[in-house]
Design a protein around this motif. Structure first.
Motif, PDB file in Angstrom:
ATOM      1  N   THR A   1       3.520 -28.691 -10.092  1.00  0.00           N
ATOM      2  CA  THR A   1       2.955 -29.661  -9.152  1.00  0.00           C
ATOM      3  C   THR A   1       1.974 -30.568  -9.893  1.00  0.00           C
ATOM      4  O   THR A   1       1.306 -30.134 -10.822  1.00  0.00           O
ATOM      5  CB  THR A   1       2.219 -28.892  -8.033  1.00  0.00           C
ATOM      6  OG1 THR A   1       3.164 -28.041  -7.391  1.00  0.00           O
ATOM      7  CG2 THR A   1       1.603 -29.831  -7.012  1.00  0.00           C
TER       8      THR A   1
ATOM      9  N   TYR B   1       8.821 -34.157  -3.923  1.00  0.00           N
ATOM     10  CA  TYR B   1       8.205 -34.833  -2.780  1.00  0.00           C
ATOM     11  C   TYR B   1       6.850 -35.396  -3.204  1.00  0.00           C
ATOM     12  O   TYR B   1       6.122 -34.780  -3.987  1.00  0.00           O
ATOM     13  CB  TYR B   1       8.003 -33.867  -1.614  1.00  0.00           C
ATOM     14  CG  TYR B   1       9.282 -33.438  -0.952  1.00  0.00           C
ATOM     15  CD1 TYR B   1       9.808 -34.149   0.123  1.00  0.00           C
ATOM     16  CD2 TYR B   1       9.976 -32.329  -1.404  1.00  0.00           C
ATOM     17  CE1 TYR B   1      10.995 -33.752   0.734  1.00  0.00           C
ATOM     18  CE2 TYR B   1      11.160 -31.935  -0.806  1.00  0.00           C
ATOM     19  CZ  TYR B   1      11.657 -32.653   0.267  1.00  0.00           C
ATOM     20  OH  TYR B   1      12.836 -32.254   0.858  1.00  0.00           O
TER      21      TYR B   1
ATOM     22  N   THR C   1      11.044 -23.827 -10.947  1.00  0.00           N
ATOM     23  CA  THR C   1      10.285 -24.712 -10.066  1.00  0.00           C
ATOM     24  C   THR C   1       9.448 -25.648 -10.920  1.00  0.00           C
ATOM     25  O   THR C   1       8.703 -25.203 -11.794  1.00  0.00           O
ATOM     26  CB  THR C   1       9.363 -23.887  -9.149  1.00  0.00           C
ATOM     27  OG1 THR C   1      10.155 -22.914  -8.489  1.00  0.00           O
ATOM     28  CG2 THR C   1       8.678 -24.779  -8.122  1.00  0.00           C
TER      29      THR C   1
ATOM     30  N   LEU D   1       5.067 -32.537  -5.524  1.00  0.00           N
ATOM     31  CA  LEU D   1       5.474 -31.128  -5.574  1.00  0.00           C
ATOM     32  C   LEU D   1       6.972 -31.003  -5.314  1.00  0.00           C
ATOM     33  O   LEU D   1       7.577 -31.905  -4.731  1.00  0.00           O
ATOM     34  CB  LEU D   1       4.685 -30.283  -4.572  1.00  0.00           C
ATOM     35  CG  LEU D   1       4.907 -30.428  -3.089  1.00  0.00           C
ATOM     36  CD1 LEU D   1       4.390 -29.189  -2.367  1.00  0.00           C
ATOM     37  CD2 LEU D   1       4.193 -31.633  -2.532  1.00  0.00           C
ATOM     38  N   SER D   2       7.531 -29.903  -5.756  1.00  0.00           N
ATOM     39  CA  SER D   2       8.977 -29.698  -5.646  1.00  0.00           C
ATOM     40  C   SER D   2       9.297 -28.614  -4.631  1.00  0.00           C
ATOM     41  O   SER D   2       8.591 -27.611  -4.545  1.00  0.00           O
ATOM     42  CB  SER D   2       9.556 -29.289  -6.996  1.00  0.00           C
ATOM     43  OG  SER D   2       9.463 -30.355  -7.897  1.00  0.00           O
ATOM     44  N   LEU D   3      10.368 -28.832  -3.882  1.00  0.00           N
ATOM     45  CA  LEU D   3      10.871 -27.817  -2.955  1.00  0.00           C
ATOM     46  C   LEU D   3      12.329 -27.542  -3.292  1.00  0.00           C
ATOM     47  O   LEU D   3      13.035 -28.424  -3.812  1.00  0.00           O
ATOM     48  CB  LEU D   3      10.788 -28.313  -1.516  1.00  0.00           C
ATOM     49  CG  LEU D   3       9.422 -28.574  -0.918  1.00  0.00           C
ATOM     50  CD1 LEU D   3       9.554 -28.878   0.557  1.00  0.00           C
ATOM     51  CD2 LEU D   3       8.510 -27.368  -1.088  1.00  0.00           C
ATOM     52  N   ASP D   4      12.779 -26.313  -2.954  1.00  0.00           N
ATOM     53  CA  ASP D   4      14.185 -25.972  -3.186  1.00  0.00           C
ATOM     54  C   ASP D   4      15.083 -26.888  -2.371  1.00  0.00           C
ATOM     55  O   ASP D   4      14.761 -27.223  -1.221  1.00  0.00           O
ATOM     56  CB  ASP D   4      14.447 -24.517  -2.794  1.00  0.00           C
ATOM     57  CG  ASP D   4      13.826 -23.555  -3.797  1.00  0.00           C
ATOM     58  OD1 ASP D   4      13.553 -24.008  -4.922  1.00  0.00           O
ATOM     59  OD2 ASP D   4      13.616 -22.383  -3.450  1.00  0.00           O
TER      60      ASP D   4
END
Lengths: 576, 129
Positions: free
Chosen positions: A58, A146, A55, A69-72
C-alpha cells in the motif's frame, strides 16, 4: 483312435509361452523400468499448480492514510475450443460484466486456446460468473489497484499500475521492487472431475507481500493545495499550474500538485494522449524559466561574496542595454537610488543586472550549481529533470543580464522550491524527498536514508536575504501574499514563455510564480506556486493569491504559529 | 515250629492313573482365537477407517477454514477500502458543506508555540507563551 495333435499342442504352448513372456516383459518394462516416469506423468495429470499473486504494498501518506491499495480480483478467460454455445455464453457473461454481448462473442469465436474476456473483475462479479458453470470459461487470480481519494490526492505523484499489476508511472513505478513482493504457489491434487482429493498432495508456498510505502505527502494538505490550485487556474484562465510544499527542516515534500490531473480509478474515459498529458508530475519532470524568483540567488551570491552590503545604494534606471538587447523594469521610472533590498522587493530587472555584474559569470554559474540548478534534486521520482543550465563557456554576451533575472535557464518547480528552502534553512540545502520509508509484512518500519545536505551560503547571508523577501511581501511585488499576523518571506516571478520550435519568447504567454516561506523568523514550510499561461500575467497578481490560499490551509493543518517579528532590510523606497 | 510268617501282602496300590488329560477343545479355542483376531483386525480396520474419516473430515474442515480465512481477509480489505474512501478529505469536505460547516476565517484561530520547554520539563516550561 486318432493321434493327439502333439505338434500343434507344442506349437500352441510355445505360442502361448511366447505371448505370455511378451506380456511379462512389457509388464516388467512398464512396472519397473518406466514405472517412475509413468507415475510422474500420472501425478502431473492430477496436480494443478495455481500461482498465488503477492499482494502489492500500500502507498500511504505521512500519517498512514491509504493513498493506493490493492484488493483481490479475478481475470475472466475463455478457452474457445471448449465453448459449446458462443452466442448463449456471450449473452450470459456480458449480462454480468455489463458489456455488449457481441464484444464477448467475438473473443469466444477466436482461434486459440486462451483469450481474456475481462481483467480485474471484482470478486462478487467473478463468483457470479463462476456459478454459471459455463464450459470453456475460467477465472484467474489477480489484484486490482484502488485509489481511495480518486484524483484529488496527488495522482501524478502516486502514479499508476497497469492491468498486470506492474507500476507504470510515479512512485508505483519508482518503487516497483519494494511494492510488488513475490508470487507464491498452491499445488493441489485433483480427481478427473477437477475436484480436490482431500488426502492428495496439497502444497502451499505463500506469496511474500510487497512492502508498504510511507510517503511524505500530507493527504489533507495535498487535497487543499489541489483545490486552491484548481480554483486559481480557473480564475486566471491558466493552462495549468503547480504547487509544491516543502518541510524546511528535512526536505519532506508535504504536497506536490499539478493541474490538470486525472482520476486513476477511471482511466477508460481518457484518451492515451490526454492521460499522458495529465499524468505528468510537472513539478519534477517539466522545466520552466523561473524569471524574477531567481533573483534571490544573485542577491545571496553578492552578499556571500561581500560584493554588496545591504545598506549600499546604486542608481537604477528603468532600462539598460546589454550587448544588442535592451532590458527594462516592469514599470517605467526615473533613475532612482535602490538598495539590494529595494531591488529584490520591487523586482527590478535593471538593478539586478547592474549588481550581478560585480559578481561575474563564473561565480554566478557556481552559485547556480550550488543551489542545485542543472542537476536532479534526488527526490526519487522517475523522469526527474535536472533543468537546463548552459555551461558558463556557452553563455551569450547577454547571459550575464538574463540569467541573474531568471531568463535563459530552465528549472523545475521543485528545484526552485529547494532554493528558497535553502534560504529558509539558514543556508543549508536539503535534498527533497517523497518517501519516508517502507513497512514490511511484519509491520517493521524501515526509514529511508536521511536526505543529503550541503551548505550553500552562510546563516548570516540567508538571514539578510530573508529580510529582503519579507520586505518584498510587505511592500514590494508580493503584497497579495500577505497573511495578517504572519510574516511571509517570498518573491514573485513573471517570465515570458519561450516560443516552441523557434528562437525568442512569446509576447503573450507567461509563467507567473510565487515562492515563499513562513514564518519568516523561524521558517517551517516553503510553498512554491506556478501558473502556466495565466490571463493576468504577473506573479504578484496571479500567483501570490494562490500562495496565500495554500499558506492559510498549511497554517491550519500544520498549526504553524506566528514567529517573532523580522526587521525589514535597509531600503530607500517608501513602504506604501 | 511256627509257621513262617506269612508275609502280609498288601495289595499293590493301584498305580495312580494319570488324570485324564483334558483334551483341548479344538473348536472352542480356535473360535476364541479367531474371534480375538477378528476383533483385533476389526478394531484396527475400524480404527483405520475412523482415522481416515477423521483425516478426511479434518482436510475438508481445513479447506473450509482456509476459505473462510481468505473470505475474511478479503472482507477486511474491502472494509479498509471503504474506510479509506469514507475518510478521504473530499468526502469529509462534502459532508461538512452539507452540514453547513465552514472553515474559520484566518484571523479567528491563533496558533501558539509551546516554547522550547514543555510543561513537563519544569517550572521554566510555564514561562513559555
Amino acid at each position: 483312435m486318432t493321434r493327439p495333435p502333439v505338434r500343434r499342442l507344442i506349437g500352441l504352448l510355445v505360442g502361448l509361452a511366447f505371448g505370455l513372456s511378451s506380456v511379462l516383459v512389457r509388464l516388467t518394462v512398464l512396472q519397473v523400468r518406466e514405472a517412475e516416469a509413468y507415475s510422474t506423468l500420472a501425478l502431473e495429470q492430477r496436480l494443478r499448480e495455481i500461482p498465488v499473486p503477492a499482494t502489492r504494498g500500500t502507498i500511504l501518506d505521512r500519517d498512514g492514510e491509504d493513498l493506493a491499495l490493492s484488493l483481490d480480483a479475478a481475470a475472466v478467460y475463455a478457452d474457445p475450443r471448449y465453448v459449446v454455445d458462443p452466442v448463449g455464453t456471450a449473452r450470459r457473461i456480458a449480462g454480468i460484466l455489463g458489456v455488449r454481448p457481441r464484444d464477448i462473442r467475438s473473443r469466444l469465436e477466436r482461434e486459440g486456446s486462451f483469450v481474456y474476456l475481462a481483467r480485474q473483475v471484482d470478486l462478487r462479479t467473478a463468483t457470479a460468473i463462476d456459478r454459471l458453470g459455463l464450459p470453456g470459461i475460467g477465472l484467474l487470480d489477480e489484484s486490482k489497484r484502488y485509489y481511495p481519494a480518486a484524483g484529488l490526492v496527488a495522482p501524478q505523484v502516486v502514479g499508476l499500475v497497469g492491468v498486470d499489476g506492474v507500476g507504470l508511472s510515479g512512485l508505483e513505478y519508482q518503487y516497483e521492487d519494494e511494492l510488488s513482493g513475490s508470487a507464491g504457489e498452491r499445488v493441489l491434487e485433483l480427481d478427473p472431475r477437477g475436484r480436490v482429493i482431500p488426502q492428495g498432495i496439497h502444497r502451499d508456498v505463500p506469496p511474500t507481500p510487497g512492502h508498504d510505502l510511507v510517503t511524505t505527502i500530507d493527504r489533507a494538505l495535498q487535497y487543499r493545495a489541489q483545490l486552491a490550485l484548481q480554483d486559481a487556474v480557473k480564475r486566471n484562465r491558466a493552462r495549468g499550474g503547480t504547487v509544491v510544499i516543502l518541510d524546511v527542516d528535512n526536505g519532506d515534500v508535504l504536497a506536490m500538485a499539478t493541474y490538470p490531473w486525472f482520476d486513476p480509478n477511471d482511466l477508460s474515459s481518457l484518451s492515451p494522449r490526454t492521460l499522458a498529458h495529465r499524468s505528468r508530475n510537472r513539478a519534477v519532470t517539466d522545466v520552466y524559466e523561473p524569471g524574477s524568483v531567481n533573483k534571490v540567488i544573485t542577491a545571496a551570491a553578492l552578499l556571500e561574496e561581500g560584493l554588496m552590503e545591504p545598506r549600499e545604494t546604486i542608481r537604477v534606471p528603468d532600462s539598460l542595454e546589454v550587448a544588442d538587447k535592451t532590458f527594462s523594469d516592469a514599470e517605467r521610472h526615473d533613475p532612482m537610488d535602490m538598495t539590494l533590498g529595494d531591488i529584490i522587493a520591487h523586482s527590478s530587472n535593471v538593478g539586478t543586472i547592474l549588481v550581478a555584474d560585480r559578481l561575474g559569470s563564473v561565480p554566478l554559474a557556481q552559485y547556480l550549481a550550488r543551489f542545485g540548478f542543472g542537476q536532479r534534486t534526488g527526490v526519487g521520482f522517475p523522469g526527474e529533470s535536472g533543468g537546463l543550465v548552459p555551461s558558463v563557456y556557452e553563455w551569450w554576451p547577454t547571459s550575464m543580464a538574463s540569467i541573474p533575472i531568471g531568463v535563459g535557464i530552465a528549472v523545475t518547480p521543485l528545484q526552485m522550491a529547494a532554493v528558497y528552502a535553502t534560504i529558509a534553512n539558514d543556508g543549508v540545502w536539503v535534498e527533497p524527498r517523497l518517501v519516508r520509508g517502507t513497512v514490511d509484512a511484519g509491520g517493521t518500519f524501515t526509514p529511508a536514508p536521511p536526505p543529503g545536505t550541503r551548505r550553500v551560503v552562510s546563516e548570516d547571508t540567508s538571514r539578510k536575504v530573508t529580510r529582503m523577501l519579507v520586505y518584498a511581501v510587505r511592500a514590494g511585488t508580493g503584497t497579495r501574499a500577505e497573511i495578517p499576523g504572519y510574516q511571509i518571506a517570498g518573491k514573485t516571478g513573471t517570465a515570458h514563455k519561450p516560443l516552441v520550435n523557434e528562437a525568442g519568447y512569446s509576447e503573450r504567454l507567461f509563467v507567473a510564480s510565487f515562492i515563499g516561506f513562513l514564518p519568516a523568523s523561524d521558517p517551517e514550510i516553503v510553498i512554491a506556486v506556478m501558473l502556466d499561461e495565466p490571463r493576468t500575467v504577473y506573479g504578484g497578481i496571479a500567483a501570490a493569491p494562490l500562495f496565500r490560499s495554500v499558506a492559510l490551509h498549511a497554517i491550519g493543518r500544520l498549526r504553524i504559529a506566528p514567529g517573532e517579528p523580522v526587521r525589514l532590510p535597509p531600503h530607500r523606497m517608501p513602504l506604501e | 515250629m511256627s509257621a513262617p510268617a506269612r508275609a502280609v501282602r498288601y495289595a499293590p496300590r493301584p498305580a495312580r492313573r494319570p488324570a485324564p488329560r483334558r483334551r483341548p477343545a479344538p473348536h472352542r479355542g480356535r473360535a476364541a482365537f479367531l474371534a480375538l483376531s477378528g476383533l483385533l483386525v476389526g478394531a484396527m480396520v475400524l480404527g483405520l477407517v475412523v482415522l481416515n474419516v477423521r483425516v478426511t473430515q479434518s482436510s475438508f474442515r481445513l479447506d473450509e477454514l482456509s476459505d473462510r480465512a481468505e473470505r475474511l481477509t478479503r472482507s477486511v480489505e474491502m472494509r479498509r477500502l471503504s474506510v479509506a474512501r469514507l475518510s478521504s478529505p473530499a468526502r469529509i469536505a462534502r459532508e461538512a458543506r452539507r452540514l453547513g460547516l465552514r472553515l474559520p476565517p484566518p484571523s479567528s484561530v491563533v496558533y501558539l508555540h509551546a516554547g522550547e520547554h514543555s510543561f513537563r520539563s519544569g517550572p521554566r516550561g510555564t514561562e513559555a507563551p
